[in-house]
Design a protein around this motif. Structure first.
Motif, PDB file in Angstrom:
ATOM      1  N   ILE A  34       0.819  -1.210   0.000  1.00 57.16           N
ATOM      2  CA  ILE A  34       0.000   0.000   0.000  1.00 57.16           C
ATOM      3  C   ILE A  34       0.855   1.262   0.000  1.00 57.16           C
ATOM      4  O   ILE A  34       0.385   2.340  -0.390  1.00 57.16           O
ATOM      5  N   GLU A  35       2.124   1.134   0.398  1.00 57.04           N
ATOM      6  CA  GLU A  35       3.002   2.303   0.453  1.00 57.04           C
ATOM      7  C   GLU A  35       3.700   2.611  -0.868  1.00 57.04           C
ATOM      8  O   GLU A  35       4.294   3.677  -1.016  1.00 57.04           O
ATOM      9  N   ILE A  36       3.654   1.685  -1.813  1.00 61.50           N
ATOM     10  CA  ILE A  36       4.457   1.863  -3.030  1.00 61.50           C
ATOM     11  C   ILE A  36       4.108   3.162  -3.744  1.00 61.50           C
ATOM     12  O   ILE A  36       5.000   3.913  -4.163  1.00 61.50           O
ATOM     13  N   TRP A  37       2.819   3.453  -3.869  1.00 62.68           N
ATOM     14  CA  TRP A  37       2.426   4.652  -4.617  1.00 62.68           C
ATOM     15  C   TRP A  37       2.801   5.936  -3.879  1.00 62.68           C
ATOM     16  O   TRP A  37       2.870   7.013  -4.493  1.00 62.68           O
ATOM     17  N   GLN A  38       3.079   5.820  -2.581  1.00 61.89           N
ATOM     18  CA  GLN A  38       3.436   6.994  -1.785  1.00 61.89           C
ATOM     19  C   GLN A  38       4.935   7.316  -1.833  1.00 61.89           C
ATOM     20  O   GLN A  38       5.388   8.282  -1.222  1.00 61.89           O
ATOM     21  N   THR A  39       5.697   6.509  -2.552  1.00 63.15           N
ATOM     22  CA  THR A  39       7.145   6.710  -2.646  1.00 63.15           C
ATOM     23  C   THR A  39       7.465   8.110  -3.168  1.00 63.15           C
ATOM     24  O   THR A  39       6.841   8.598  -4.115  1.00 63.15           O
ATOM     25  N   GLU A  40       8.453   8.741  -2.535  1.00 67.66           N
ATOM     26  CA  GLU A  40       8.897  10.062  -2.980  1.00 67.66           C
ATOM     27  C   GLU A  40      10.312   9.973  -3.529  1.00 67.66           C
ATOM     28  O   GLU A  40      11.183   9.311  -2.952  1.00 67.66           O
ATOM     29  N   VAL A  41      10.518  10.647  -4.640  1.00 66.72           N
ATOM     30  CA  VAL A  41      11.837  10.706  -5.253  1.00 66.72           C
ATOM     31  C   VAL A  41      12.621  11.831  -4.597  1.00 66.72           C
ATOM     32  O   VAL A  41      12.169  12.985  -4.561  1.00 66.72           O
ATOM     33  N   LEU A  42      13.789  11.496  -4.068  1.00 69.16           N
ATOM     34  CA  LEU A  42      14.629  12.492  -3.405  1.00 69.16           C
ATOM     35  C   LEU A  42      15.638  13.109  -4.370  1.00 69.16           C
ATOM     36  O   LEU A  42      15.932  14.307  -4.286  1.00 69.16           O
ATOM     37  N   GLN A  43      16.160  12.271  -5.284  1.00 67.25           N
ATOM     38  CA  GLN A  43      17.137  12.751  -6.265  1.00 67.25           C
ATOM     39  C   GLN A  43      16.963  11.970  -7.564  1.00 67.25           C
ATOM     40  O   GLN A  43      16.643  10.781  -7.541  1.00 67.25           O
TER      41      GLN A  43
END
Length: 551
Positions: free
Chosen positions: A531-540
């Motif tokens: 359930i967290e996959i779509w919440q991933t944030e790109v840092l760089q």
């Protein structure tokens, strides 16, 4: 004298070392994942030299590197840069500039958004936008020109549906285009009409041209700004490469200009839009495998065979289950499609054909079959874009003909509220059938079809793994037997997407000798709850060893 010669030798050696100095970057304490051949491996250290991966390995590798910059990733997850195998770059850019109606769940709220945009932009000659989707609204019916007239009646309005296969005009726009009761439905298109035959304001597929052809072309400055917006957005979402599904000669010149200036921060594998005038112009010197150190390529052609499922324009063998008598829209008869495919393939171009309905997929497979018989395989790696609803008997033909299935995971989760209504319980068995393709050995290149879907690739990674919406529904997943494992999903957005562009030797993984395109993210894709996959944030985001997004 000997002392002088020795001094001169040392000076010369130092000068030579300076002129041959390489750009070395070492990334340590990474939680890294990449494919090495067919194997998924992890790494802690990555060494980059002159924009390409030199080596990846464990912590011991860090102690073997001398010189250059060192970046401590402090345990953060590193992945190869993600590749979207089907998007529309300029469409994304213009969506950033025009009114965005995506995801709005009522007609009233859609009109409110439009009204606010029009009031905030009083100098615009036309009000344009994209993203409306009537299947999200309680009434689940196409809107009308009268709806638009309530909020904007002093300027023409033209709003493209989320899938790009229908558009909505106000009365002024229709009057400017001289739309009347006598205006015919074109081949491959349809005008939505009332009981008296009058156009109600929605134009499907080829019928969109009636209005689109009278809209002023964007200025050069607007096009540059749209591309800048798109590149900025793609980099921020972790996309290091995109397959651009259908461009013009004008757009190719813009891309080359950006690449020449060092501004192409996301690689673009471009498809020529159709086999008409743009193809004739752009194909004069043959396919372009690489331009500006693989920032661009132009070695494929995009053809569209039918419309979309949401607007009931996808070409079906039998009538729609929820619209008896309607089989959708086939854009070309078999012979005409065959001629287009022959023209593309005979000139050495990979041919990528949009096909959503089962009839369209069948017709496209027939076109590929006759072309391969005539010209041979040639290793061109032809693709069917979307392959959304495919007859079970046609799925094996992808493998037999060596066709890549270029599919978009978020289409399944966006369409699951209406897809079975459209095609019924039997035909849906061949719908969004990812595992059926993989099980037979067909390569899947994953993407989003942005701006039809959100540009964020982690939405697609999530949909591939779960076949659920962002609230986790349905709990067991929609036809969950077709879901992909995390490794299969990761492959479809990296090395297999690169393969679908003939770029697996330079992109798609962090193997030595390939471009150092990678992202740093805030969580471990392979370990977090699904359930967290779509919440991933790109840092760089890094392209060719240079940071193009992040701190």
């Amino acid at each position: 004298m000997k002392k002088l010669l020795g001094t001169l030798f040392i000076i010369a050696l130092f000068a030579f070392a300076c002129t041959t100095n390489t750009d070395v970057k070492t990334f340590i304490n990474a939680n890294g994942y990449t494919f090495m051949g067919d194997s998924l491996v992890t790494f802690r250290t990555m060494v980059i030299e002159d924009g390409k991966v030199k080596e990846v390995g464990g912590d011991e590798l860090a102690g073997e590197v001398n010189g250059g910059e060192v970046f401590n990733l402090e345990g953060k997850t590193v992945l190869p840069g993600l590749i979207d195998a089907h998007g529309h770059v300029m469409g994304l850019g213009f969506q950033e500039l025009n009114v965005n109606l995506a995801g709005i769940e009522t007609l009233e709220a859609t009109l409110d958004t439009l009204k606010a945009y029009a009031e905030a932009n009083p100098d615009l000659e036309w009000i344009q936008g994209r993203g409306w989707n009537q299947t999200l609204w309680p009434e689940n019916e196409f809107p009308t020109a009268a709806d638009l007239d309530e909020v904007v009646d002093d300027r023409p309005v033209w709003l493209t549906r989320v899938d790009g296969h229908a558009a909505w005009a106000n009365t002024m726009a229709m009057e400017m285009a001289n739309i009347s009761k006598e205006t015919p439905d074109p081949q491959g298109g349809k005008i939505i009409r009332d009981a008296s035959g009058q156009a109600t304001g929605v134009f499907i597929d080829a019928a969109e041209n009636y209005i689109a052809q009278i809209i002023p072309e964007p200025t050069d400055q607007e096009r540059k700004l749209a591309l800048e917006k798109a590149l900025e957005k793609m980099a921020s979402e972790g996309l290091t490469s995109v397959h651009d599904a259908g461009i013009s000669s004008q757009t190719w010149e813009l891309y080359k200009d950006f690449a020449d200036q060092g501004k192409m921060n996301t690689r673009i594998y471009a498809m020529i839009g159709g086999t008409g005038n743009d193809f004739d112009e752009l194909s004069q010197n043959g396919p372009i495998d690489s331009y500006a150190n693989d920032r661009l390529a132009l070695r494929s052609v995009k053809i569209s065979a039918d419309g979309a499922l949401g607007s009931r324009g996808a070409a079906m063998k039998e009538p729609y289950s929820d619209d008896p008598g309607n089989r959708g829209l086939l854009f070309y008869e078999q012979e005409e499609l065959n001629q287009m495919v022959d023209k593309s393939i005979s000139n050495g171009y990979q041919t990528n054909i949009h096909a959503i309905g089962d009839r369209a997929n069948d017709v496209v497979l027939d076109a590929f079959e006759q072309a391969i018989e005539e010209f041979g395989d040639q290793g061109l790696r032809h693709r069917i874009e979307h392959a959304q609803i495919v007859s079970l008997s046609d799925i094996p033909r992808f493998k037999e003909l060596g066709i890549i299935a270029s599919m978009q995971a978020t289409h399944a989760t966006s369409d699951m509220n209406m897809a079975e209504d459209r095609v019924g319980p039997d035909r849906i068995e061949g719908g969004y059938a990812w595992q059926k393709f993989l099980d037979q050995g067909t390569i899947i290149a994953n993407g989003s079809d942005f701006p039809v879907e959100h540009v964020n690739p982690f939405y697609g990674l999530y949909s591939s793994v779960t076949r659920q919406d962002h609230e986790g529904n349905p709990p067991e997943g929609w036809y969950a037997e077709e879901a992909l494992s995390r490794e299969e999903t990761f492959r479809s957005f990296t090395i297999d997407a690169a393969y679908a562009a003939h770029q697996e030797d330079v992109l798609g993984s962090l193997e030595p000798g390939k471009w150092a395109d990678f992202i740093v993210i805030d969580r471990d894709f392979f370990e977090v709850p699904a359930i967290e996959i779509w919440q991933t944030e790109v840092l760089q985001t890094w392209v060719a060893g240079e940071k193009v997004f992040g701190n």
